[in-house]
Scaffold this motif. Structure first.
Motif, PDB file in Angstrom:
ATOM      1  N   GLN A  19       0.850  -1.191   0.000  1.00 30.09           N
ATOM      2  CA  GLN A  19       0.000   0.000   0.000  1.00 30.09           C
ATOM      3  C   GLN A  19       0.889   1.245   0.000  1.00 30.09           C
ATOM      4  O   GLN A  19       1.920   1.279   0.687  1.00 30.09           O
ATOM      5  CB  GLN A  19      -0.916   0.022   1.224  1.00 30.09           C
ATOM      6  N   THR A  20       0.487   2.267  -0.737  1.00 29.02           N
ATOM      7  CA  THR A  20       1.240   3.518  -0.757  1.00 29.02           C
ATOM      8  C   THR A  20       1.143   4.191   0.607  1.00 29.02           C
ATOM      9  O   THR A  20       0.051   4.369   1.150  1.00 29.02           O
ATOM     10  CB  THR A  20       0.683   4.460  -1.835  1.00 29.02           C
ATOM     11  N   VAL A  21       2.297   4.540   1.175  1.00 29.36           N
ATOM     12  CA  VAL A  21       2.339   5.167   2.498  1.00 29.36           C
ATOM     13  C   VAL A  21       3.364   6.297   2.478  1.00 29.36           C
ATOM     14  O   VAL A  21       4.190   6.398   1.570  1.00 29.36           O
ATOM     15  CB  VAL A  21       2.709   4.146   3.602  1.00 29.36           C
ATOM     16  N   GLU A  22       3.300   7.147   3.488  1.00 29.94           N
ATOM     17  CA  GLU A  22       4.274   8.218   3.652  1.00 29.94           C
ATOM     18  C   GLU A  22       5.352   7.855   4.659  1.00 29.94           C
ATOM     19  O   GLU A  22       6.399   8.498   4.718  1.00 29.94           O
ATOM     20  CB  GLU A  22       3.568   9.504   4.117  1.00 29.94           C
ATOM     21  N   GLN A  23       5.098   6.813   5.462  1.00 28.45           N
ATOM     22  CA  GLN A  23       6.045   6.422   6.510  1.00 28.45           C
ATOM     23  C   GLN A  23       5.956   4.916   6.722  1.00 28.45           C
ATOM     24  O   GLN A  23       4.880   4.322   6.613  1.00 28.45           O
ATOM     25  CB  GLN A  23       5.739   7.151   7.822  1.00 28.45           C
ATOM     26  N   CYS A  24       7.093   4.292   7.013  1.00 26.24           N
ATOM     27  CA  CYS A  24       7.105   2.857   7.310  1.00 26.24           C
ATOM     28  C   CYS A  24       7.894   2.630   8.589  1.00 26.24           C
ATOM     29  O   CYS A  24       8.638   3.495   9.053  1.00 26.24           O
ATOM     30  CB  CYS A  24       7.720   2.068   6.148  1.00 26.24           C
ATOM     31  N   GLY A  25       7.702   1.421   9.168  1.00 30.94           N
ATOM     32  CA  GLY A  25       8.367   1.130  10.432  1.00 30.94           C
ATOM     33  C   GLY A  25       8.723  -0.333  10.579  1.00 30.94           C
ATOM     34  O   GLY A  25       8.485  -1.154   9.684  1.00 30.94           O
ATOM     35  N   ALA A  26       9.290  -0.653  11.729  1.00 29.34           N
ATOM     36  CA  ALA A  26       9.813  -1.990  12.002  1.00 29.34           C
ATOM     37  C   ALA A  26       8.736  -3.054  11.840  1.00 29.34           C
ATOM     38  O   ALA A  26       7.582  -2.864  12.221  1.00 29.34           O
ATOM     39  CB  ALA A  26      10.387  -2.040  13.417  1.00 29.34           C
ATOM     40  N   GLY A  27       9.127  -4.181  11.241  1.00 23.97           N
ATOM     41  CA  GLY A  27       8.242  -5.314  11.073  1.00 23.97           C
ATOM     42  C   GLY A  27       7.473  -5.327   9.773  1.00 23.97           C
ATOM     43  O   GLY A  27       6.784  -6.309   9.476  1.00 23.97           O
ATOM     44  N   GLN A  28       7.584  -4.273   8.973  1.00 25.46           N
ATOM     45  CA  GLN A  28       6.824  -4.203   7.726  1.00 25.46           C
ATOM     46  C   GLN A  28       7.687  -4.625   6.535  1.00 25.46           C
ATOM     47  O   GLN A  28       8.897  -4.421   6.526  1.00 25.46           O
ATOM     48  CB  GLN A  28       6.316  -2.776   7.488  1.00 25.46           C
ATOM     49  N   ARG A  29       7.019  -5.236   5.537  1.00 24.31           N
ATOM     50  CA  ARG A  29       7.660  -5.444   4.235  1.00 24.31           C
ATOM     51  C   ARG A  29       7.456  -4.161   3.448  1.00 24.31           C
ATOM     52  O   ARG A  29       6.344  -3.652   3.326  1.00 24.31           O
ATOM     53  CB  ARG A  29       7.011  -6.608   3.485  1.00 24.31           C
ATOM     54  N   VAL A  30       8.557  -3.651   2.907  1.00 24.66           N
ATOM     55  CA  VAL A  30       8.536  -2.318   2.318  1.00 24.66           C
ATOM     56  C   VAL A  30       9.221  -2.342   0.956  1.00 24.66           C
ATOM     57  O   VAL A  30      10.189  -3.078   0.741  1.00 24.66           O
ATOM     58  CB  VAL A  30       9.264  -1.316   3.244  1.00 24.66           C
TER      59      VAL A  30
END
Length: 652
Positions: A246-257
């Motif tokens: 999904q398009t996001v502005e911020q990502c964090g720990a534990g996510q596939r990016v």
């Protein structure tokens, strides 16, 4: 939450993901032609179909063929939940066991077992394989895991597995919300293990991977730390990102990016590289791990060659056992890995080891230290400090380290090893009441009791030296450090002396010598009378004063008498013995030091030729003066250049 499928080849992992998500993860033509998974495959879906923008499940479909274990490892390092897939017709197979070992070594704690192809066998066979699995899993993280018999052809068992995964995902997202993250986790800097990179027309370079720690926003700058020798660190800007598809502005720990990076060519990136915060630049050539050897492995000898997998990276290494020369199967030991290729590694990263031929997984462990010192690796103190690093929380590790480390904690190294900011570590140290010491070379910390002990050691050493050398006005600073506290870094020792000076426990003489306030040395009346005659002769040509013999002739005094008096003057801080029988007044040495400083400020160095021309002497004397500055620690010689080492040594 990210779910990974593990198991033997042709046991239906890809079909299972397709049955759960409706997505085909085999995208390569070769995969479709051969009917096997070669590269990592990905699929995503919402936990709740009625809420497509809510929490999501990510699936990583990992290859099961033994030749692609390195690819499986790259995908397995970032998963949160494991599905061990076993075909009912084949039962437990070699890669079933090896994948299970790998998941165990990676610290996996949650998962389920899926028994596929149940439509091809009888109920009795299903029961038999289920019994084999219970025996296999008895001592693993899957010992109480549910077993789901499924058929991806008929769909039998798939709804029950879907419901289980949805329940697990809801609990996982509830426990891992950003608001509930620990302060330490919130301070962690961004790290992503790159497992895939490609280019898209109109967008440029895309990298994908699992976020190990920290957070990242669109527009941030990142560093790319290489996983191959002789490749430079690169920088890029994040143009856009997707998290869990999904398009996001911020990502964090534990996510596939997936990150769209500006300023990099696809050819510059490789699986195993790390995408990290712009503040991270360190690579490790050596790292210490809490090593565990699998029970079915061969004994591991000191300095054995191994293959190392960490994150999505893979290299070879030699393993140095720190608590013996032989590690037996099923046991553990602290060990140091000497990597053939420097890698980015941090505390708590999981590593997996395979044998020298890369045919068998033999063990793995947890990284304790990625900033390994050069000496004392097997000393009792070093092993105790490594044991302190087993503490999962930084504040607990700091508490133990401060008590153990007599030389003080290097705050910058500790922060880098734990992937924390220096400011955050300093805040923890303040909570512990530690003494903070900041120098031009970095930040250090000591337990308050330890700092007091170090101060007392200096005072005791000074008293002993004064008793042994009553005619010496004091002790040169570097000599005092080497005798009293040889393991304390020079910059920290200077701060220790500064504190003692402020508290008036010691005095500084001519800014070079240190003494106790009660220690006094002076000329006798006869010595003082002769000294008053010597000073004008030394001052007349301050940069080329006469040596001992010409002085004795000019004064009509015994040569040995003049030599002894000048030696005592040096101990009193009035002169310096620059070369044999060649004494310079304190003021002259300070002026010469200022000339060296001026040269290094303008030219970056003080060469013999430049220094000779500046002070107007011959080459031989210029060499002697520069060698004196090297000897006392004011400068350091690098080939034919002399550079400032302790800038404040002769400053008023």
């Amino acid at each position: 939450m990210i779910i990974g499928t593990a198991g033997h080849i042709d046991h239906g992992k890809t079909s299972l993901v397709r049955a759960l998500t409706g997505i085909e993860t085999d995208r390569l033509a070769e995969e479709k032609a051969r009917g096997i998974t070669i590269e990592l495959g990905y699929a995503y879906q919402p936990v709740d179909a009625a809420d497509p923008t809510g929490a999501r499940l990510g699936f990583v479909d990992m290859p099961g063929h033994e030749r692609f274990i390195h690819t499986m490892l790259a995908g397995a390092t970032g998963i949160s939940y494991a599905l061990l897939v076993v075909a009912a017709d084949d039962g437990v197979m070699p890669q079933t066991r090896e994948h299970l070992h790998i998941l165990q070594l990676l610290g996996m704690q949650h998962g389920a077992v899926v028994l596929t192809k149940t439509d091809l066998v009888s109920d009795a066979r299903v029961a038999q394989v289920t019994g084999e699995l219970h025996h296999l899993l008895a001592s693993t993280f899957l010992n109480d895991a549910p077993v789901f018999p499924v058929s991806t052809l008929s769909g039998e068992g798939v709804p029950a597995l879907k419901n289980c995964l949805a329940d697990v995902a809801r609990r996982w997202h509830g426990e891992h919300s950003p608001q509930d993250a620990t302060t330490e986790a919130q301070d962690s800097q961004f790290r992503l293990a790159l497992d895939r990179c490609f280019s898209l027309d109109g967008r440029g370079t895309i990298v994908t991977g699992t976020v190990y720690a920290g957070s990242l926003r669109v527009g941030d700058t990142v560093n790319v730390l290489p996983s191959q020798r002789d490749r430079p660190m690169l920088s890029a800007r994040v143009r856009g990102m997707h998290a869990m598809n999904q398009t996001v502005e911020q990502c964090g720990a534990g996510q596939r990016v997936s990150l769209n990076l500006v300023g990099l060519e696809r050819s510059a990136l490789h699986r195993g590289d790390w995408i990290v915060a712009a503040t991270i630049t360190r690579l490790s050539e050596r790292l210490v791990v809490d090593l565990a050897l699998l029970a079915d492995s061969k004994p591991l000898r000191h300095w054995s060659a191994v293959h190392v997998h960490v994150g999505a990276a893979h290299t070879t290494a030699r393993i140095a056992l720190l608590q013996g020369d032989l590690l037996m199967p099923g046991s553990g030991m602290l060990a140091e890995l000497a990597l053939d290729v420097p890698l980015h590694v941090c505390h708590s990263d999981r590593i997996v080891l395979r044998d020298a031929s890369a045919q068998h997984t033999i063990g793995g462990g947890v990284v304790l230290d990625a900033c390994v010192p050069v000496r004392g690796k097997r000393s009792a103190t070093r092993l105790a400090l490594l044991a302190a690093q087993r503490e999962p929380l930084a504040i607990d590790a700091l508490r133990r380290t401060l008590v153990l480390d007599a030389s003080g904690l290097d705050v910058d190294v500790f922060a880098a090893n734990r992937n924390l900011s220096v400011l955050f570590v300093q805040s923890l140290l303040a909570q512990l009441g530690a003494v903070a010491v900041s120098t031009d070379t970095g930040h250090h910390a000591f337990a308050a009791e330890r700092w007091q002990q170090l101060q007392q050691t200096v005072l005791t050493t000074l008293a002993a030296l004064h008793a042994r050398e009553p005619d010496y006005v004091g002790v040169e600073r570097e000599r005092l450090r080497r005798i009293a506290l040889p393991t304390v870094p020079p910059a920290v020792f200077r701060e220790l002396l500064r504190a003692l000076l402020q508290e008036q426990h010691i005095v500084a003489i001519s800014h070079v010598f240190i003494a106790l306030p009660s220690h006094t040395v002076a000329f006798s009346n006869d010595e003082n009378a002769l000294w008053q005659r010597i000073v004008p002769l030394l001052s007349e040509s301050a940069f080329q004063p006469p040596r001992v013999r010409p002085l004795a002739v000019a004064l009509r005094k015994d040569e040995e008498l003049v030599r002894r008096l000048l030696g005592k003057a040096a101990r009193l801080g009035y002169t310096y013995r620059v070369a044999h029988d060649h004494f310079f007044l304190d003021a002259a040495v300070r002026t010469l030091a200022a000339h060296v400083q001026t040269l290094t400020d303008s030219d970056g160095e003080a060469s013999v030729a430049l220094f000779r021309d500046r002070i107007g002497t011959g080459r031989k004397l210029a060499v002697e003066i520069l060698e004196f500055f090297n000897r006392v620690g004011y400068t350091r010689r690098i080939h034919d250049r002399h550079v400032i080492r302790q800038q404040a040594m002769w400053q008023q």
